[in-house]
Write an enzyme that holds these catalytic residues in place. Structure first.
Site, mmCIF file in Angstrom:
data_model
loop_
_atom_site.group_PDB
_atom_site.id
_atom_site.type_symbol
_atom_site.label_atom_id
_atom_site.label_comp_id
_atom_site.label_asym_id
_atom_site.label_seq_id
_atom_site.Cartn_x
_atom_site.Cartn_y
_atom_site.Cartn_z
ATOM 1 N N LYS A 1 24.759 24.983 -30.168
ATOM 2 C CA LYS A 1 24.605 26.347 -29.655
ATOM 3 C C LYS A 1 25.098 27.372 -30.664
ATOM 4 O O LYS A 1 24.627 28.513 -30.685
ATOM 5 C CB LYS A 1 25.303 26.495 -28.305
ATOM 6 C CG LYS A 1 26.792 26.178 -28.305
ATOM 7 C CD LYS A 1 27.676 27.375 -28.609
ATOM 8 C CE LYS A 1 29.136 26.975 -28.652
ATOM 9 N NZ LYS A 1 30.027 28.093 -29.020
ATOM 10 N N THR B 1 27.718 32.504 -26.037
ATOM 11 C CA THR B 1 27.873 32.625 -27.489
ATOM 12 C C THR B 1 26.794 33.512 -28.093
ATOM 13 O O THR B 1 27.024 34.173 -29.101
ATOM 14 C CB THR B 1 27.853 31.231 -28.150
ATOM 15 O OG1 THR B 1 28.747 30.370 -27.455
ATOM 16 C CG2 THR B 1 28.288 31.302 -29.599
#
Length: 343
Positions: A193, A250
């Site tokens: 990610k 994120t």
């Protein structure tokens, strides 16, 4: 439920190690926090605050801060590995003389080692083969955990007993912990990610809008899922906290160092300058090459990861990367679906 006080060693005094030390101490545990940097140890002991990496979060006097690795590891019920992923192997090698057989080491770093293509849990197990290994991951920025804002994560281990041990150690009124046996999936989701978040930041730096962000998150989780499943992880893991949840936060959060570094590159900075400006380890930069290599080994198409690598390491501009993503061959979103009437 009242949890027995534990002796816990925190390896790493960055923003995440500091936030988790504060959390664990509030849970009633005895925490020793280690830093390799003696100047950092002195500053933390004097100010009882990580002024540069986690300002505003105070360290209770009961948290011991030390440069002595042996006293941080020996005799602990649990040791938490919170150094940035590029330094996990070297730190484990330094811990080797002190780590005890059967001791529980919990990885909270996110990355894939470029040289070996191993997750952090795999690196720990390789260097310290006699310890038990677990992982804690999910959408959990240190800035919010340190302030006691509501957060939900997942604890993974091959052993249910160890997963529940980690759950009990960390869980409290604002920090909810689920358990999972999919250690590999948790590790891959947390590492991959960060690469997608770099792309999301680059799009922000170019001035792209929410449509582009949503597309990168959606197609990014598709890439992560394809690789993780081929490697043996589970779809449920990638769709949940340590996959999709961590990816969303994120890619979108103002606290995300990966998003910030990508945004600076989208605004014209080169990779080295952007990392210097962020002033913390940007783990997506270190995992990008690993992700690309794994995609090649497992025969997975990862166009976002591919373009991020070209921007980071091959001199391609962010604008050129976006153009090439948008001009890929026309495709069906789901090739296994058919229109009515088709054979």
């Amino acid at each position: 439920m009242k949890i027995k006080a534990m002796k816990i060693g925190m390896i790493g005094a960055g923003s995440w190690g500091t936030a988790l030390s504060v959390l664990l101490e509030k849970n009633g545990h005895n925490v020793d926090m280690w830093s390799v940097n003696e100047d950092e140890v002195r500053q933390l002991n004097e100010k009882r605050e990580n002024v540069t990496k986690l300002p505003g979060v105070k360290l209770n006097k009961n948290i011991t801060i030390t440069p002595n690795l042996e006293e941080t590891v020996r005799g602990k019920d649990m040791v938490v590995m919170a150094v940035p992923s590029p330094f996990v192997r070297d730190t484990c090698e330094k811990m080797a003389p002190f780590a005890e057989k059967g001791q529980l080491i919990v990885d909270v770093s996110k990355g894939i080692e470029e040289s070996s293509l191993r997750t952090m849990c795999e690196v720990i197990s390789e260097v310290l083969p006699l310890v038990r290994v677990g992982v804690l991951s999910g959408p959990s920025h240190a800035e919010e955990v340190g302030l006691g804002l509501a957060t939900t994560v997942v604890a993974g281990s091959a052993s249910l007993e160890d997963a529940e041990f980690i759950q009990n150690a960390f869980m409290n009124d604002f920090f909810r912990v689920y358990t999972s046996p999919d250690v590999l999936g948790i590790g891959l989701g947390g590492a991959l990610k960060n690469v997608i978040a770099l792309a999301a930041g680059m799009a922000d730096g170019l001035g792209m809008g929410d449509n582009a962000k949503a597309a990168l998150i959606t197609r990014g989780i598709k890439e992560i899922s394809a690789l993780a499943l081929r490697m043996g992880a589970y779809q449920e893991t990638i769709e949940d906290l340590s996959g999709m949840g961590d990816l969303i936060v994120t890619c979108a959060s103002r606290h995300s160092r990966n998003r910030k570094a990508g945004m600076l590159m989208g605004q014209g900075m080169d990779m080295d300058s952007a990392m210097k400006e962020v002033n913390m380890v940007v783990e997506g930069v270190y995992s990008a090459k690993s992700a690309k290599k794994l995609a090649g080994i497992y025969g997975i198409q990862m166009p976002i990861v591919e373009e991020v690598n070209k921007v980071l390491f091959e001199g391609k501009t962010v604008s050129e990367g976006l153009y090439d993503l948008m001009h890929r061959d026309r495709k069906s979103e789901h090739t296994h679906l058919f229109w009515k009437g088709d054979n």
